[in-house]
Structures are given as C-alpha cells and as structure tokens.
Scaffold this motif. Structure first.
Motif, PDB file in Angstrom:
ATOM      1  N   ASP A 163       0.835  -1.195   0.000  1.00  0.00           N
ATOM      2  CA  ASP A 163       0.000   0.000   0.000  1.00  0.00           C
ATOM      3  C   ASP A 163       0.873   1.249   0.000  1.00  0.00           C
ATOM      4  O   ASP A 163       1.886   1.325   0.707  1.00  0.00           O
ATOM      5  N   PHE A 164       0.451   2.240  -0.787  1.00  0.00           N
ATOM      6  CA  PHE A 164       1.170   3.512  -0.862  1.00  0.00           C
ATOM      7  C   PHE A 164       0.476   4.548   0.014  1.00  0.00           C
ATOM      8  O   PHE A 164      -0.739   4.737  -0.098  1.00  0.00           O
ATOM      9  N   SER A 165       1.238   5.239   0.851  1.00  0.00           N
ATOM     10  CA  SER A 165       0.677   6.324   1.658  1.00  0.00           C
ATOM     11  C   SER A 165       0.648   7.601   0.833  1.00  0.00           C
ATOM     12  O   SER A 165       1.636   7.967   0.180  1.00  0.00           O
ATOM     13  N   LEU A 166      -0.493   8.298   0.887  1.00  0.00           N
ATOM     14  CA  LEU A 166      -0.610   9.593   0.217  1.00  0.00           C
ATOM     15  C   LEU A 166       0.112  10.702   0.985  1.00  0.00           C
ATOM     16  O   LEU A 166       0.198  11.826   0.506  1.00  0.00           O
ATOM     17  N   GLY A 167       0.617  10.379   2.159  1.00  0.00           N
ATOM     18  CA  GLY A 167       1.501  11.282   2.889  1.00  0.00           C
ATOM     19  C   GLY A 167       0.878  12.604   3.248  1.00  0.00           C
ATOM     20  O   GLY A 167      -0.102  12.671   3.991  1.00  0.00           O
ATOM     21  N   THR A 168       1.432  13.678   2.705  1.00  0.00           N
ATOM     22  CA  THR A 168       0.981  15.021   3.048  1.00  0.00           C
ATOM     23  C   THR A 168      -0.368  15.364   2.450  1.00  0.00           C
ATOM     24  O   THR A 168      -0.986  16.362   2.843  1.00  0.00           O
ATOM     25  N   ASN A 169      -0.842  14.581   1.480  1.00  0.00           N
ATOM     26  CA  ASN A 169      -2.012  14.998   0.710  1.00  0.00           C
ATOM     27  C   ASN A 169      -2.995  13.861   0.477  1.00  0.00           C
ATOM     28  O   ASN A 169      -3.015  13.238  -0.587  1.00  0.00           O
TER      29      ASN A 169
ATOM     30  N   SER B  70      -8.043  19.981  11.624  1.00  0.00           N
ATOM     31  CA  SER B  70      -7.815  21.065  10.674  1.00  0.00           C
ATOM     32  C   SER B  70      -7.629  20.506   9.281  1.00  0.00           C
ATOM     33  O   SER B  70      -6.989  19.458   9.110  1.00  0.00           O
ATOM     34  N   GLU B  71      -8.185  21.182   8.272  1.00  0.00           N
ATOM     35  CA  GLU B  71      -7.922  20.708   6.913  1.00  0.00           C
ATOM     36  C   GLU B  71      -6.431  20.786   6.608  1.00  0.00           C
ATOM     37  O   GLU B  71      -5.877  19.926   5.944  1.00  0.00           O
ATOM     38  N   LEU B  72      -5.765  21.822   7.106  1.00  0.00           N
ATOM     39  CA  LEU B  72      -4.344  22.042   6.848  1.00  0.00           C
ATOM     40  C   LEU B  72      -3.530  21.837   8.115  1.00  0.00           C
ATOM     41  O   LEU B  72      -3.862  22.369   9.177  1.00  0.00           O
ATOM     42  N   MET B  73      -2.446  21.070   7.993  1.00  0.00           N
ATOM     43  CA  MET B  73      -1.489  20.902   9.076  1.00  0.00           C
ATOM     44  C   MET B  73      -0.255  21.727   8.740  1.00  0.00           C
ATOM     45  O   MET B  73       0.244  21.676   7.611  1.00  0.00           O
ATOM     46  N   THR B  74       0.239  22.502   9.718  1.00  0.00           N
ATOM     47  CA  THR B  74       1.340  23.436   9.487  1.00  0.00           C
ATOM     48  C   THR B  74       2.435  23.267  10.533  1.00  0.00           C
ATOM     49  O   THR B  74       2.209  22.672  11.592  1.00  0.00           O
ATOM     50  N   PRO B  75       3.620  23.820  10.284  1.00  0.00           N
ATOM     51  CA  PRO B  75       4.675  23.793  11.298  1.00  0.00           C
ATOM     52  C   PRO B  75       4.272  24.476  12.596  1.00  0.00           C
ATOM     53  O   PRO B  75       4.695  24.057  13.678  1.00  0.00           O
TER      54      PRO B  75
ATOM     55  N   PHE C 250      -5.908  15.895  10.071  1.00  0.00           N
ATOM     56  CA  PHE C 250      -5.773  16.865   8.984  1.00  0.00           C
ATOM     57  C   PHE C 250      -6.021  16.155   7.660  1.00  0.00           C
ATOM     58  O   PHE C 250      -6.120  14.926   7.605  1.00  0.00           O
ATOM     59  N   THR C 251      -6.102  16.939   6.576  1.00  0.00           N
ATOM     60  CA  THR C 251      -6.278  16.330   5.258  1.00  0.00           C
ATOM     61  C   THR C 251      -5.149  16.660   4.300  1.00  0.00           C
ATOM     62  O   THR C 251      -4.897  15.916   3.369  1.00  0.00           O
ATOM     63  N   PHE C 252      -4.443  17.817   4.498  1.00  0.00           N
ATOM     64  CA  PHE C 252      -3.226  18.061   3.732  1.00  0.00           C
ATOM     65  C   PHE C 252      -2.276  18.894   4.575  1.00  0.00           C
ATOM     66  O   PHE C 252      -2.680  19.518   5.568  1.00  0.00           O
ATOM     67  N   ALA C 253      -0.989  18.868   4.202  1.00  0.00           N
ATOM     68  CA  ALA C 253       0.043  19.510   5.011  1.00  0.00           C
ATOM     69  C   ALA C 253       1.031  20.229   4.108  1.00  0.00           C
ATOM     70  O   ALA C 253       1.327  19.776   2.998  1.00  0.00           O
TER      71      ALA C 253
END
Length: 428
Positions: free
Chosen positions: A129-135, A235-240, A265-268
C-alpha cells in the motif's frame, strides 16, 4: 516504468486530477508537459487545487493551454501570475470551478468524471500500500474512481497514518523519482499580525480544538498560544506552527471527543523538519477531505475554534475571501466548512481575521459593500478580528453589526464607514 512511459497511457481528452500542493509529481508533470509540447496529446483538462511552481513550470505553461487546459479549484500565486500575464496580452484567465473543499471529491467523481489521477506517494509498506503522505484530501477519492492512477514514488514523502493509502491493486503505473518536497517558508509577521494573533489567542480557551489556515496570522496565533493547555487539532491544513504546539505539549488532543489523542488533517505544507515530524508519527492522522471538512464531523469536538483569513468584510458581516481588483485571488476552499462546523460545535467559535487596511494603509478592509464574491455569508459569520479588536456579530442587528465592525476598522476610515452605515435605507 519511466515517467514518459507512464504519461503515454493518458489518452487525448483525458480529465486529469492533479494532486494538491506539495504532492504534485515533478517527473510525471514534466513528462506530461513534454508530451503536450510535442503535440502528442490533445484536448486534456487538468483539475486541481493550490498549484506550486512544480506545476507552474510544467503543465501550467501558457504555451500548452491549447492541449492541457487548467481548471483550478483554488488559485495560488501561480494562477495569479498567469492571469496578470494573460491580461497583458489579451489572453484568457485560468478558469475556476467555485466549490467547497468538502465537496471536491464528489464533484470530481460525479460531475466532472475525472479519469486519471497523478500524485506523489511514499514508498509502499509491507502490504504494497502507498501512503498519500501530506495529501490525502481529494486524491484518496480519485484513486478509487479514476480509470488510471499514476503514482510517483518519492522516499522524501512522509508516511502518515489515518485513512490515506492507495492499494497496489488500484495503481496503473509506478514512477520512481526521489526529490525533496517543496518547502513553504514561514511568512514574515508584521506588528498587525502579532496584534491579531494575541487577540485571537485570548478568545481560545484551554481544551479547545483548533483549525488554522496558512500565513502570517495563523502562525502568529500559534505563537501566542504557548500559555494554553490541552488543546486539540482538527484542521484541513497541518502546518509547522501547529506541529510546534504538539512538540511543546500544548496540544495533546486529550479533550477531543472525535479521535481523542490524535491530530487530524487532510493536507500539510511546511519545511523539511516538518515533513520529518509527520513521517510515521502515531499522534497525527490524515483523512480524506470529505471526512475532515464534513460539518457534522467537525462539530463532534466541543469547543471547536476555526481561524480563517478574509480579504474584506462588509458592514453586515459578509466576507469576500477570494477576489481582489476584479480578479480571482484564491477561492472558497474549506472556509465555510469550518465556519459552519465550529458554529455547530458545543461552545465553538468561528473567527474570521484580516488586517484593518490593505494597499499600505490606503484601503479599508471593512467596507460598505463587498467588491467580490460572498465566501462566507453574513448569516454564518461569528467573530471578526483585526489588529484593533474583535467584533462578535452573533445576535446583533444589521446596524449593531455595522457599529461593531466600524469599531475595529482603522480609525482613519471610521467616520466614512459610519456615514455609509447610516445612509443605507435597508438591509440589502
């Protein structure tokens, strides 16, 4: 296979779903651009949110638009630059579909009918399985509905937990290409940002669950939260900035009802250290956007606080967060999803923030009437914050709303705004 072999599988007239942000696959996009430049593909369309220079230098080149038509769902600096150039030569702007972020997967599947997904992924796990990672965002849904799923495997892509994998059986072509992910530098904070951040931090209680956008104001809010305790993140967005709150122990997600103990989160987007923080971290989990941004899901956590930016607010509280000077600047994104989700949360607060002025202080962001689309309707707006204070609009009449907003406008514009408020003969 090679990137060239992979993009050769994409037919004329394809409806291509391109990954968002840092997941845009550089080798695949370069090969697709080269194929278009050679006249080997015609009539294809690209659907996507928030492009980076990776796409800007390849598939979004103006000379390719007659073969690869870009259709944005959220503009970035890339599209804004293209539109400026297009205006100078009498060409068309980049086209845009207005849509809430939460609805993007369904729209791409049912209304657009995308047939090809191109995205970056982390190397496969022991199950293939491939992880979509940040997105995870809309790529998760597209991977399950598209006839062709073309992935670019990059060892620099972090592997994230949650619900964000693509099984090997769903993949049409694999391209291996290791390249550091694009890094998004922290925005330089101005005194106005620090003032807004301090005001918003004062509105957030211990134990609250946070949603933050990107930019100087959200980073200033995060920096002002270091005396808080037991915060959570959905949060939809994950940030530093949010990651720093986790590392400092300020965010422990202990008071969350939905996914207690985990940041959702859903994207970073961030820098290399931030991507390393995400990699294999059991305390963070990425899920599809139609789950993360679902109003009912957001509202399950009590004391939900959403913090979003806007471009202008009218005297009744309606917000334009996407258009400037007659041009598309960004888009609706997930702002209204989280405004409504936070409002439905027990004890929740929805906060819209902006500087009091623009154009070096010559233009007020509190305005009699909006100059662009209504991103968040006046019915939904709760708290508006500028560097001059906070205006809670709940339960206030139109006149009271105007008075509260004028009180947080820049002083040099208050008399003019007051005259405009009382000159109105109706609530329209």
């Amino acid at each position: 296979m090679t990137a060239e072999q992979a993009v050769a599988l994409i037919p004329d007239g394809a409806r291509i779903c391109m990954a968002l942000g840092v997941a845009q696959p550089p080798a695949i996009l370069a090969a697709l651009a080269a194929r278009a430049a050679a006249g080997e593909i015609e009539g294809a369309s690209l659907y996507y949110l928030l492009s980076t220079s990776v796409a800007g230098h390849t598939v979004l080149r103006r000379d390719l638009r007659h073969r690869l038509r870009p259709i944005s769902l959220f503009h970035s600096a890339v599209e804004r630059a293209i539109d400026v150039e297009a205006a100078a030569i009498g060409d068309r702007d980049v086209d845009l579909i207005p849509v809430a972020f939460s609805r993007v997967p369904r729209m791409l599947r049912d209304e657009v009918g995308v047939d090809t997904l191109v995205t970056q992924v982390a190397p496969p796990d022991e199950n293939g399985d491939f992880s979509l990672g940040t997105n995870v965002d809309y790529a998760h849904g597209a991977a399950r509905s598209c006839a062709r799923v073309i992935v670019e495997v990059n060892r620099h892509m972090p592997r994230t937990g949650g619900n964000g994998t693509i099984p090997l059986s769903a993949v049409t072509a694999i391209v291996e290409h290791d390249r550091p992910l694009p890094e998004i530098p922290s925005a330089a904070r101005r005194p106005e940002d620090e003032a807004i951040g301090a005001i918003i931090a004062g509105l957030i209680d211990d134990g609250a669950c946070l949603q933050m956008g990107i930019g100087a104001v959200p980073e200033a809010v995060c920096a002002a939260l270091h005396a808080h305790r037991h915060l959570g993140i959905h949060s939809e967005l994950m940030t530093p900035g949010l990651a720093a709150l986790m590392q400092a122990g300020i965010v422990d997600n202990s008071r969350k009802v939905n996914h207690p103990g985990q940041t959702i989160f859903t994207f970073a987007m961030g820098d290399r250290q931030f991507y390393e923080f995400l990699d294999g971290n059991p305390d963070v989990a990425a899920h599809p956007v139609d789950y993360v941004n679902d109003v009912a899901v957001i509202a399950r956590n009590p004391n939900m606080v959403s913090v979003n930016a806007t471009l202008e607010v009218d005297l009744h509280g309606a917000c334009n967060s996407e258009g400037m000077n007659g041009r598309q600047y960004s888009a609706a994104g997930g702002q209204l999803d989280f405004v409504r989700g936070a409002s439905a949360s027990v004890g929740g607060k929805s906060i819209i923030a902006c500087h009091a002025t623009a154009a070096r202080g010559t233009v007020s962001r509190i305005v009699p009437r909006l100059s662009g689309p209504v991103t968040t309707p006046r019915n939904d707006v709760h708290i508006v914050v500028t560097e001059f204070g906070a205006a809670d609009l709940r339960g206030k009449s139109l006149t009271q709303r105007g008075e509260a907003l004028i009180a947080i406008a820049h002083p040099r514009f208050r008399d003019e705004l007051t005259a405009q408020l009382y000159a109105r003969r109706s609530g329209l």
